[in-house]
Design a protein around this motif. Structure first.
Motif, PDB file in Angstrom:
ATOM      1  N   THR A 188       0.797  -1.230   0.000  1.00  0.00           N
ATOM      2  CA  THR A 188       0.000   0.000   0.000  1.00  0.00           C
ATOM      3  C   THR A 188       0.826   1.274   0.000  1.00  0.00           C
ATOM      4  OG1 THR A 188      -0.120  -0.077   2.429  1.00  0.00           O
ATOM      5  CG2 THR A 188      -1.906  -1.142   1.207  1.00  0.00           C
ATOM      6  N   MET A 189       2.152   1.171   0.066  1.00  0.00           N
ATOM      7  CA  MET A 189       2.979   2.364   0.219  1.00  0.00           C
ATOM      8  C   MET A 189       4.041   2.470  -0.851  1.00  0.00           C
ATOM      9  SD  MET A 189       3.378   2.491   4.324  1.00  0.00           S
ATOM     10  CE  MET A 189       1.896   2.771   5.298  1.00  0.00           C
ATOM     11  N   GLN A 190       4.513   3.701  -1.037  1.00  0.00           N
ATOM     12  CA  GLN A 190       5.608   3.943  -1.963  1.00  0.00           C
ATOM     13  C   GLN A 190       6.911   3.501  -1.301  1.00  0.00           C
ATOM     14  OE1 GLN A 190       5.823   7.972  -3.344  1.00  0.00           O
ATOM     15  NE2 GLN A 190       7.741   7.670  -4.446  1.00  0.00           N
ATOM     16  N   THR A 191       7.638   2.611  -1.951  1.00  0.00           N
ATOM     17  CA  THR A 191       8.841   2.042  -1.344  1.00  0.00           C
ATOM     18  C   THR A 191      10.027   2.073  -2.299  1.00  0.00           C
ATOM     19  OG1 THR A 191       8.270  -0.194  -2.084  1.00  0.00           O
ATOM     20  CG2 THR A 191       7.494   0.472   0.109  1.00  0.00           C
ATOM     21  N   LEU A 192      11.190   2.052  -1.708  1.00  0.00           N
ATOM     22  CA  LEU A 192      12.443   1.795  -2.411  1.00  0.00           C
ATOM     23  C   LEU A 192      13.070   0.615  -1.681  1.00  0.00           C
ATOM     24  CD1 LEU A 192      13.771   5.471  -2.705  1.00  0.00           C
ATOM     25  CD2 LEU A 192      12.751   4.105  -4.529  1.00  0.00           C
ATOM     26  N   LEU A 193      13.052  -0.557  -2.294  1.00  0.00           N
ATOM     27  CA  LEU A 193      13.476  -1.776  -1.613  1.00  0.00           C
ATOM     28  C   LEU A 193      14.885  -2.194  -2.052  1.00  0.00           C
ATOM     29  CD1 LEU A 193      10.173  -3.866  -1.840  1.00  0.00           C
ATOM     30  CD2 LEU A 193      10.914  -2.310  -0.009  1.00  0.00           C
ATOM     31  N   HIS A 194      15.622  -2.764  -1.112  1.00  0.00           N
ATOM     32  CA  HIS A 194      16.945  -3.338  -1.364  1.00  0.00           C
ATOM     33  C   HIS A 194      17.939  -2.287  -1.887  1.00  0.00           C
ATOM     34  CE1 HIS A 194      14.494  -6.835  -0.873  1.00  0.00           C
ATOM     35  NE2 HIS A 194      13.953  -6.731  -2.064  1.00  0.00           N
ATOM     36  N   VAL A 195      17.888  -1.105  -1.304  1.00  0.00           N
ATOM     37  CA  VAL A 195      18.806  -0.031  -1.691  1.00  0.00           C
ATOM     38  C   VAL A 195      20.164  -0.298  -1.039  1.00  0.00           C
ATOM     39  CG1 VAL A 195      19.276   2.448  -1.571  1.00  0.00           C
ATOM     40  CG2 VAL A 195      16.905   1.613  -1.858  1.00  0.00           C
ATOM     41  N   PRO A 196      21.220  -0.476  -1.828  1.00  0.00           N
ATOM     42  CA  PRO A 196      22.525  -0.779  -1.222  1.00  0.00           C
ATOM     43  C   PRO A 196      23.142   0.440  -0.544  1.00  0.00           C
ATOM     44  CG  PRO A 196      22.729  -0.579  -3.594  1.00  0.00           C
ATOM     45  CD  PRO A 196      21.270  -0.467  -3.297  1.00  0.00           C
ATOM     46  N   TYR A 197      23.671   0.236   0.663  1.00  0.00           N
ATOM     47  CA  TYR A 197      24.423   1.302   1.325  1.00  0.00           C
ATOM     48  C   TYR A 197      25.888   0.913   1.499  1.00  0.00           C
ATOM     49  CZ  TYR A 197      23.975  -1.446   5.678  1.00  0.00           C
ATOM     50  OH  TYR A 197      24.030  -2.438   6.634  1.00  0.00           O
ATOM     51  N   GLY A 198      26.245  -0.297   1.063  1.00  0.00           N
ATOM     52  CA  GLY A 198      27.615  -0.795   1.143  1.00  0.00           C
ATOM     53  C   GLY A 198      27.817  -1.887   0.108  1.00  0.00           C
ATOM     54  N   GLY A 199      28.967  -2.523   0.160  1.00  0.00           N
ATOM     55  CA  GLY A 199      29.320  -3.501  -0.855  1.00  0.00           C
ATOM     56  C   GLY A 199      28.894  -4.920  -0.567  1.00  0.00           C
ATOM     57  N   ASN A 200      28.566  -5.261   0.683  1.00  0.00           N
ATOM     58  CA  ASN A 200      28.178  -6.631   1.025  1.00  0.00           C
ATOM     59  C   ASN A 200      26.713  -6.893   0.704  1.00  0.00           C
ATOM     60  OD1 ASN A 200      30.768  -7.029   1.990  1.00  0.00           O
ATOM     61  ND2 ASN A 200      30.211  -6.655   4.134  1.00  0.00           N
TER      62      ASN A 200
END
Length: 246
Positions: free
Chosen positions: A48-60
């Motif tokens: 039901t919501m606007q999402t940004l999923l699996h956004v990388p913040y590092g290399g692992n």
């Protein structure tokens, strides 16, 4: 009851096994019910919501974020960073979006942090990953108005001490006093969880921090978190009030 230093191994294991203190369900059932509740709540939020999923913040592989955005994400908005529990061994960001609905509907973004749990992740690694996630959010989403609301482990004593929040308490500077700290503990958490919450509260207060301690009635270690999906829940309301004062 004495301090943790006076306890036997069996007594310590009981103190640090939250499922054994629940008054609602059997210790095995309460964990299964918790996983089911947070999983289903996250599915509803993502549907039901606007999402940004699996956004990388590092290399692992484990260094990713799930972001739940307000309806209008074009301007500045507050942000709640959610770091899941699970005794450093299970749960994940994939089941951490359940807290988003009552916050997102009030114009607040929610970010669920992924990190490598044990045995893959070492405690030092987990702490470093969480720090990287915070730095990433601040740098990548500069318009976001961030608020300070925030065994099988193979955990040597020196590692535990190095990453212990209470051993890292420093004096509050004028800038740090702008950060309001809330410590919440469930009524049916173990006596050791209550003792540690009280000691952490006292340490922060003695160091000059703005801190409050909330003992939430009729909750255990699991539904004290599950109920964050409800706007009328006392802890949700406290968080919303803290953000409105920021």
């Amino acid at each position: 009851m004495g301090t943790w230093r006076d306890m036997t191994k069996e007594e310590l294991e009981k103190q640090y096994a939250p499922s054994r203190w629940s008054h609602r369900m059997d210790k095995e059932v309460v964990i299964e019910a918790h996983v089911r509740a947070v999983t289903e709540g996250t599915r509803r939020a993502q549907a039901t919501m606007q999402t940004l999923l699996h956004v990388p913040y590092g290399g692992n592989d484990g260094e990713k974020l799930d972001i739940y955005l307000p309806t209008d994400p074009s301007g500045a908005f507050p942000l709640v960073l959610y770091i899941h529990g699970g005794y450093w061994q299970f749960l994940s960001k994939e089941v951490s979006g359940f807290i988003a609905p009552p916050l997102v509907t009030q114009g607040i973004a929610v970010v669920a942090v992924g990190y490598d749990v044990a045995p893959k992740g070492h405690l030092d690694v987990m702490v470093a990953q969480v720090r990287r996630s915070v730095a990433f959010i601040v740098q990548q989403y500069s318009k976001i108005r961030s608020d300070c609301s925030a065994v099988t482990l193979s955990l040597p004593r020196e590692v535990a001490w190095r990453n212990s929040p209470i051993l890292g308490v420093t004096a509050a500077t004028p800038a740090r006093k702008a950060c309001e700290v809330l410590i919440a503990v469930a009524q049916h958490d173990s006596p050791e969880f209550h003792r540690q919450s009280q000691e952490y509260f006292q340490a922060l207060r003695s160091a000059g921090w703005r801190v409050s301690l909330l003992d939430i009635a009729d909750t255990d270690h699991f539904d004290v978190i599950e109920k964050l999906s409800q706007r009328g829940y006392i802890l949700t309301q406290v968080i919303l009030n803290m953000i409105s004062r920021a």
